[in-house]
Design a protein around this motif. Sequence first.
Motif, short mmCIF file in Angstrom:
data_model
loop_
_atom_site.label_atom_id
_atom_site.label_comp_id
_atom_site.label_asym_id
_atom_site.label_seq_id
_atom_site.Cartn_x
_atom_site.Cartn_y
_atom_site.Cartn_z
N THR A 15 0.84 -1.18 0.00
CA THR A 15 0.00 0.00 0.00
C THR A 15 0.89 1.25 0.00
OG1 THR A 15 -1.72 -1.18 1.21
CG2 THR A 15 -1.79 1.23 1.29
N ALA A 16 0.53 2.22 -0.84
CA ALA A 16 1.27 3.48 -0.87
C ALA A 16 1.02 4.26 0.41
CB ALA A 16 0.84 4.30 -2.07
N LEU A 17 2.02 4.99 0.84
CA LEU A 17 1.94 5.81 2.05
C LEU A 17 1.64 7.26 1.68
CD1 LEU A 17 5.16 4.41 3.75
CD2 LEU A 17 2.78 3.72 4.16
N ALA A 21 2.93 10.44 -1.92
CA ALA A 21 2.08 11.04 -2.96
C ALA A 21 2.89 11.82 -4.00
CB ALA A 21 0.99 11.90 -2.34
N PRO A 22 3.90 12.60 -3.64
CA PRO A 22 4.68 13.29 -4.68
C PRO A 22 5.38 12.32 -5.65
CG PRO A 22 5.04 14.36 -2.57
CD PRO A 22 4.29 13.07 -2.29
N ALA A 23 5.92 11.24 -5.15
CA ALA A 23 6.57 10.26 -6.02
C ALA A 23 5.55 9.56 -6.91
CB ALA A 23 7.35 9.24 -5.19
N VAL A 24 4.39 9.27 -6.36
CA VAL A 24 3.31 8.64 -7.13
C VAL A 24 2.84 9.58 -8.24
CG1 VAL A 24 0.92 7.82 -7.00
CG2 VAL A 24 2.59 7.09 -5.27
N ASP A 46 -5.16 19.16 -10.29
CA ASP A 46 -4.08 19.14 -9.31
C ASP A 46 -3.78 17.66 -9.03
OD1 ASP A 46 -2.39 19.23 -7.11
OD2 ASP A 46 -3.89 20.08 -5.76
N TRP A 47 -2.88 17.08 -9.82
CA TRP A 47 -2.63 15.64 -9.71
C TRP A 47 -2.01 15.26 -8.38
CZ3 TRP A 47 -5.28 12.32 -12.18
CH2 TRP A 47 -5.79 12.63 -13.44
N LEU A 48 -1.16 16.12 -7.83
CA LEU A 48 -0.59 15.82 -6.52
C LEU A 48 -1.71 15.75 -5.49
CD1 LEU A 48 1.66 15.28 -4.52
CD2 LEU A 48 2.10 17.75 -4.47
N GLY A 49 -2.61 16.70 -5.51
CA GLY A 49 -3.75 16.68 -4.59
C GLY A 49 -4.64 15.48 -4.82
N ALA A 50 -4.86 15.14 -6.09
CA ALA A 50 -5.69 13.98 -6.40
C ALA A 50 -5.08 12.69 -5.87
CB ALA A 50 -5.91 13.88 -7.92
N THR A 53 -5.39 12.53 -2.08
CA THR A 53 -6.75 12.11 -1.74
C THR A 53 -6.92 10.61 -1.95
OG1 THR A 53 -7.65 14.28 -2.28
CG2 THR A 53 -9.20 12.43 -2.30
N ALA A 54 -6.44 10.09 -3.09
CA ALA A 54 -6.58 8.66 -3.37
C ALA A 54 -5.87 7.81 -2.32
CB ALA A 54 -6.02 8.34 -4.76
N VAL A 55 -4.66 8.21 -1.93
CA VAL A 55 -3.89 7.44 -0.94
C VAL A 55 -4.57 7.47 0.42
CG1 VAL A 55 -1.71 7.38 0.33
CG2 VAL A 55 -1.68 7.70 -2.15
#
Length: 168
Positions: A15-17, A21-24, A46-50, A53-55
Amino acid sequence: MIEDRVSHVNRVLRTALPAEAPAVAALHARARATYYPDGVPEDGTDWLGAWRTAVERPDGHVLCAVEHGRITGIASFRTADGAPADTVKLFQFHVDPDHWRSGIGTALHAACVEEWRADGKRTATLDVHIDNRRAQAFYARQGWVPDPENPYAEGDHHLYLRYAVTRE
């Protein structure tokens, strides 16, 4: 949730932490850039924000493949709003282009299917960009088929696919 596991190539699927999120988001941007022939459209997302939120969504899952401490693949899925409880949507699935054809996508897809089975899902859906032929071929090899409930129409930017989540 799927437990961390390590294979012979020093690959961990987990599971991503939230801190990742920035690396993802960066991996997502590199992967998307490969299938937009005229460049990635700027749509104001805003993909970083998205991805944050997903994580952090309690009803969602973001799995990642990590090799030698670097995220090399990501998959985001959950039951879409208003969808039947036994259905899951694969919202994002990307492998870092520098790691294509190394087995990451296949391993990550298998981990998704394992999670879907454990969660009692019977059907998975996704949409794939019409110009992303590489992804379309990958999904076909994994058993995805055109979604009869969402057939392709002239002018669509995405193809809709369906996967039958079977018991082993």
